[in-house]
Motif scaffolding. Structure first.
Motif, PDB file in Angstrom:
ATOM      1  N   LEU A 113       0.830  -1.209   0.000  1.00 53.35           N
ATOM      2  CA  LEU A 113       0.000   0.000   0.000  1.00 53.35           C
ATOM      3  C   LEU A 113       0.863   1.257   0.000  1.00 53.35           C
ATOM      4  O   LEU A 113       0.505   2.252  -0.639  1.00 53.35           O
ATOM      5  N   ALA A 114       1.986   1.218   0.681  1.00 54.43           N
ATOM      6  CA  ALA A 114       2.910   2.359   0.651  1.00 54.43           C
ATOM      7  C   ALA A 114       3.430   2.574  -0.761  1.00 54.43           C
ATOM      8  O   ALA A 114       3.498   3.715  -1.248  1.00 54.43           O
ATOM      9  N   ALA A 115       3.780   1.474  -1.427  1.00 56.72           N
ATOM     10  CA  ALA A 115       4.289   1.582  -2.796  1.00 56.72           C
ATOM     11  C   ALA A 115       3.205   2.082  -3.751  1.00 56.72           C
ATOM     12  O   ALA A 115       3.497   2.777  -4.736  1.00 56.72           O
ATOM     13  N   ALA A 116       1.943   1.742  -3.461  1.00 55.42           N
ATOM     14  CA  ALA A 116       0.840   2.132  -4.340  1.00 55.42           C
ATOM     15  C   ALA A 116       0.355   3.554  -4.079  1.00 55.42           C
ATOM     16  O   ALA A 116      -0.386   4.118  -4.887  1.00 55.42           O
ATOM     17  N   THR A 117       0.742   4.140  -2.957  1.00 58.89           N
ATOM     18  CA  THR A 117       0.283   5.482  -2.594  1.00 58.89           C
ATOM     19  C   THR A 117       1.193   6.535  -3.213  1.00 58.89           C
ATOM     20  O   THR A 117       2.417   6.445  -3.114  1.00 58.89           O
ATOM     21  N   ASP A 118       0.597   7.516  -3.843  1.00 60.42           N
ATOM     22  CA  ASP A 118       1.348   8.574  -4.517  1.00 60.42           C
ATOM     23  C   ASP A 118       2.043   9.450  -3.473  1.00 60.42           C
ATOM     24  O   ASP A 118       1.383  10.088  -2.635  1.00 60.42           O
ATOM     25  N   ALA A 119       3.349   9.499  -3.511  1.00 56.84           N
ATOM     26  CA  ALA A 119       4.119  10.262  -2.519  1.00 56.84           C
ATOM     27  C   ALA A 119       3.883  11.757  -2.636  1.00 56.84           C
ATOM     28  O   ALA A 119       4.072  12.498  -1.664  1.00 56.84           O
ATOM     29  N   GLU A 120       3.486  12.236  -3.813  1.00 56.14           N
ATOM     30  CA  GLU A 120       3.230  13.658  -3.988  1.00 56.14           C
ATOM     31  C   GLU A 120       1.838  14.032  -3.498  1.00 56.14           C
ATOM     32  O   GLU A 120       1.645  15.065  -2.864  1.00 56.14           O
ATOM     33  N   VAL A 121       0.856  13.177  -3.784  1.00 56.31           N
ATOM     34  CA  VAL A 121      -0.542  13.479  -3.455  1.00 56.31           C
ATOM     35  C   VAL A 121      -0.832  13.213  -1.985  1.00 56.31           C
ATOM     36  O   VAL A 121      -1.517  13.993  -1.318  1.00 56.31           O
ATOM     37  N   ARG A 173      -0.030   9.496   4.330  1.00 53.52           N
ATOM     38  CA  ARG A 173      -0.564   8.137   4.371  1.00 53.52           C
ATOM     39  C   ARG A 173       0.496   7.132   3.907  1.00 53.52           C
ATOM     40  O   ARG A 173       0.597   6.025   4.420  1.00 53.52           O
ATOM     41  N   ARG A 174       1.291   7.557   2.937  1.00 51.45           N
ATOM     42  CA  ARG A 174       2.375   6.680   2.481  1.00 51.45           C
ATOM     43  C   ARG A 174       3.371   6.446   3.615  1.00 51.45           C
ATOM     44  O   ARG A 174       3.811   5.307   3.859  1.00 51.45           O
ATOM     45  N   ALA A 175       3.724   7.524   4.334  1.00 50.90           N
ATOM     46  CA  ALA A 175       4.663   7.385   5.452  1.00 50.90           C
ATOM     47  C   ALA A 175       4.086   6.480   6.530  1.00 50.90           C
ATOM     48  O   ALA A 175       4.804   5.660   7.133  1.00 50.90           O
TER      49      ALA A 175
END
Length: 901
Positions: free
Chosen positions: A335-343, A347-349
């Motif tokens: 899920l971290a890999a699928a989450t857009d780090a810019e947007v 949540r990614r962190a």
């Protein structure tokens, strides 16, 4: 609805709630009950009944509690296109909170007001139902803001319903209407059980199942679906809690599904937003095809659409908890890999952190960046949570302790004091670091002050200042010592021993207060004057807001302004401090600032304005779950002169003494002296004033001396009168403000020496140049009393009539009665004050009337009083009816001498 068996009473309550919202009388309701008891079904019933309404729903998710505003966003997201219509400060606060715009850290109550205004605007077009399920799992910011909104509903077409299992410390809803949802009665439970069991069932087994489920509808519906025939014959098994049994039931239903389907369900359970796009992206990274989705949906436990929705929150928790730690880490990593780090970097962190079990500085740094973003959006608790998690994953011990300290600071800023103190224990366990240890002690001192533990705060802050050896830390410690009323000399001496460079505003304020406490008022006068001018010259636009609030307040510049009797400077500082605290959301500082300003309004004779400010202090305390500052309330009661003020003063002083707030204890003695002088109980006034006088009431010493002089002149205590007169005179000559010189002339006249007639007239002339109408009115009273005793009855009547009229207008009832009695002794009768018709306005109505009269719009009044514009309008209609007027313009002419004017 057919599935709501045995819920006639609950449906009736919900129907009334819906009708009330439709009629424009907003209400909130809390549904409480154990898992599976039917709360979600009741929310579904309300949503289905609200066919003519908008419905906004949110569901708390246990794993999402660290993400600030996540629950609130679910409610507000459909309506964010209207955000531009909000008043500017509210628009900025809400936009910043949701990450839509950049701005200063938003005040959480301004965010709450923005949400209230937004939802009220939406409800203008169509009634709005806001339904919050599993509210016990809301993130703290969402919980606090929704609770705030719930308490402010009055004239809006809004119903806000919370469903929760148990109390959430961040969601204190005990004062809202409650509906406890209990198990079904025995007949209804039997009927529901029979609807899901196919085939015969022994009556004794049925009775046992009904008894052991306690009529829990979800248990009655779901458990039999997972039982084998043998289990049905044997009866109900009781391994653990009912919620646990229901979760086991859901897991049994998942046993036949393929492994890939279970992985897909676990991924959905670990992704709390229900974001279908994100889920399918993660599924692709896991190598899962479409078949797992079809098999998962076939179980009836999950629905796939634009949003992913589990049939019941217990399904989500059952799936997530049943997975092994390695399985959970795998899906969070994906899920971290699928989450857009810019947007969505936060949540990614968060997913990266859940996927990490061993120290990892890269992940920890990512969480620290999230903390910075969360703090900028006003999510102090979320920032603390990110920092705590970052600390756990930090390999290097010193850096770990530093992050724990920053987390504790964030918790203190959020008002979560006990949790902050708990974190400091972990910081103490870090490697030796003298500066960090000093910062820990300073933070403990700051928390002690926030908790109103005055003597503890003074001791801790002074020790921290000695270790940090910084002038600003010493000023903080000295301010705390003044509030504690103990250790002032020690703190002042330590501060003066610290070298400084070219004097700045902190140096001047510190040197002024320290010199005053070590060498006396006269020696300190020149530096006190320079310090006052330095604080007056501070630029709100360039100075740090927190530093400004502190320097303007009554632990620094504000204390100096009252100490030197510069009313205009003190009122200016207090007004600026209130404005900055409101705008920045510094609520603890706002409470102190409100009392500081209210104190000036009392002395100016604006008692209604003071009462409104004290009411705002109470309002902030109510909303934050804290306590009032409250010291000005006793001075207000004293000047009003009612007998019950004595009990109020005693209770406040007793509580302050227990907490080590010596300054409030001294202030209580000052207030009691005012009260007793007004009531003519001069021996009690003398004793109270002497206690404060002898202990040095920093900031109010001249005013205390004036009360002592008046009381001593009536009781014949010539030594006390002389001591008070000497001190007032020295101070007035050292810093000759009109207020100080006016009090000096009045006190000298009380001694009977020199030319009392000239001194009284001089006092009146000087005090008339100041805004301090209470002292002016009392000067007329004392002059009139002296004239009467001198046998000059005609001259006495003139002064006593002026005193009586002014004291009556100001609402200083005891002093006005004293003037009336003196007039009677001269042969003239003065009418007692009568209650105006406008006294029927409530305190809040009076406050709204005054603000509307002063030209504030409904949104501006709402921002000041934490109300929606619609509720302000509702109050104004009531006010107009009571005052017999039809427009805001007429407020200016509606009995200007009334209590609210």
């Amino acid at each position: 609805m057919s599935e709501l068996v045995g819920r006639d009473g609950e449906r009736e309550i919900l129907d009334r709630l819906l009708d009330s919202a439709r009629a424009g009388a907003g209400r909130a309701l809390v549904l409480r009950g154990e898992a599976g008891i039917g709360k979600s079904a009741l929310l579904d019933y309300l949503a289905a009944r609200a066919v003519d309404c908008r419905v906004a729903r949110a569901t708390g998710v246990e794993s999402e509690r660290e993400l600030a505003y996540s629950g609130l966003h679910q409610i507000c997201a459909p309506y964010l296109d209207r955000i531009e219509g909000l008043p500017g400060p509210q628009r900025t606060a809400l936009g910043t909170a949701f990450g839509l715009t950049d701005g200063a850290t938003p005040n959480r109550f301004l965010v709450g007001l923005a949400v209230l205004t937004l939802l009220a605007e939406v409800a203008e077009d169509q009634p709005l139902m806001c339904l919050v399920d599993d509210a016990q799992w809301l993130d703290q910011m969402s919980a606090q803001i929704l609770a705030f909104v719930a308490r402010r509903l009055l004239a809006e077409q809004i119903a806000l319903v919370f469903a929760l299992r148990e109390a959430n410390p961040e969601l204190d809803l005990a004062d809202l209407p409650q509906l406890e949802v209990r198990g079904l009665g025995e007949p209804e439970a039997r009927a529901l059980l029979d609807s899901v069991i196919k085939g015969p069932l022994d009556s004794r087994v049925r009775d046992r199942i009904v008894a052991e489920t306690h009529g829990n509808p979800l248990a009655l519906l779901e458990l039999p679906r997972a039982w084998t025939a043998a289990e049905l014959v044997d009866g109900f098994e009781q391994p653990d809690s009912l919620a646990g049994r229901i979760e086991q039931c859901f897991l049994k239903q998942l046993e036949p599904v393929p492994a890939d389907t279970r992985r897909l369900l676990l991924t959905a359970a670990a992704e709390p937003l229900g974001d279908a796009t994100l889920l399918w992206r993660a599924a692709g990274l896991l190598g899962l095809g479409a078949d797992p989705a079809a098999a998962a949906e076939a179980t009836g436990l999950i629905e796939f659409g634009s949003r992913i929705r589990f049939r019941h929150p217990l399904v989500r928790s059952a799936v997530y908890r049943s997975a092994t730690p390695a399985e959970r880490q795998e899906v969070h990593r994906v899920l971290a890999a699928a989450t857009d780090a810019e947007v969505d970097p936060d949540r990614r962190a968060w997913h990266r952190a859940q996927a990490t079990v061993s120290p990892d500085e890269d992940v920890a740094a990512d969480l620290e960046r999230s903390a910075v973003r969360a703090s900028a959006r006003g999510g102090r608790v979320a920032a603390a949570a990110f920092l705590e998690q970052a600390a756990l994953l930090t390999p290097e011990p010193a850096r770990r302790a530093r992050r724990e300290l920053e987390a504790a600071k964030a918790k203190r800023e959020a008002g979560v004091f006990e949790a902050a103190l708990g974190l400091l224990v972990s910081v103490d366990a870090g490697p030796p670091d003298a500066r960090r240890d000093a910062e820990v002690e300073r933070l403990r001192g700051q928390i002690a002050f926030d908790q109103r533990r005055g003597s503890d705060a003074a001791r801790l802050l002074l020790r921290a200042a000695g270790r940090l050896d910084e002038r600003e830390a010493y000023l903080e410690a000295l301010g705390a010592a003044i509030w504690a009323g103990t250790g002032m000399a020690e703190a002042a001496a330590a501060a003066r021993s610290t070298p400084s460079g070219p004097p700045n505003v902190v140096d001047l304020v510190l040197d002024g207060l320290a010199t005053r406490l070590t060498d006396g008022y006269v020696a300190a006068a020149p530096v006190l004057t320079r310090a006052l001018e330095a604080v007056r010259a501070l630029d709100d636009g360039t100075e740090d807001v927190g530093r400004m609030l502190w320097l303007l307040g009554n632990r620094a510049g504000g204390t100096i302004a009252t100490e030197v009797l510069d009313f205009e400077a003190g009122h200016l500082f207090a007004t600026r401090q209130v404005r900055l605290a409101r705008e920045s959301g510094a609520l603890v500082q706002l409470q102190f600032a409100l009392n500081f300003l209210a104190n000036h309004e009392v002395l100016a004779g604006n008692l209604a304005a003071a009462e409104a400010l004290i009411g705002e202090d109470r309002l902030v305390a109510e909303m934050t779950g804290g306590e009032t500052v409250g010291f000005t309330a006793i001075l207000l009661a004293a000047f009003r002169g009612h007998e019950d003020a004595n009990g109020h003063i005693t209770a406040t002083a007793r509580q302050a003494s227990a907490r080590g707030q010596g300054r409030v204890v001294l202030f209580g003695d000052y207030a009691r002296a005012v009260l007793c002088n007004g009531l003519g109980r001069h021996d009690e006034a003398r004793d109270a004033a002497r206690r404060a006088f002898e202990r040095d009431a920093v900031g109010h010493q001249t005013l205390v001396a004036a009360e002592l002089a008046e009381a001593a002149s009536r009781t014949g205590d010539k030594e006390l009168l002389a001591a008070a007169c000497t001190q007032v005179g020295e101070r007035a000559q050292a810093i000759p403000t009109a207020w100080a010189l006016g009090i000096e002339a009045r006190v000298k006249a009380l001694t009977g020496e020199g030319e009392p007639d000239r001194l009284y007239r001089e006092s009146i002339d000087l005090l008339a140049r100041t805004p301090v109408r209470t002292d002016l009115a009392r000067a007329h009273l004392l002059y009139g009393e002296w004239l009467r005793r001198e046998g000059r009855r005609v001259d006495a009547r003139e002064q006593l009539r002026k005193a009586h009229d002014l004291l009556t207008m100001l609402g200083l009832d005891a002093f006005a009665d004293r003037a009336r009695r003196e007039l009677a002794a001269t042969g003239e009768t003065a009418r007692k004050r009568t209650v105006e018709p406008t006294d029927e306005l409530t305190a809040q109505e009076a406050q709204i009337a005054r603000l509307a009269r002063d030209g504030l719009s409904n949104p501006e009044i709402g921002t000041r009083l934490f109300l929606s514009p619609r509720t302000v309008e509702w109050h104004l209609r009531k006010i107009f009816g009571k005052l017999g007027i039809t427009s805001r313009k007429q407020l200016r002419d509606a009995q200007p001498d009334a209590a609210w004017a």
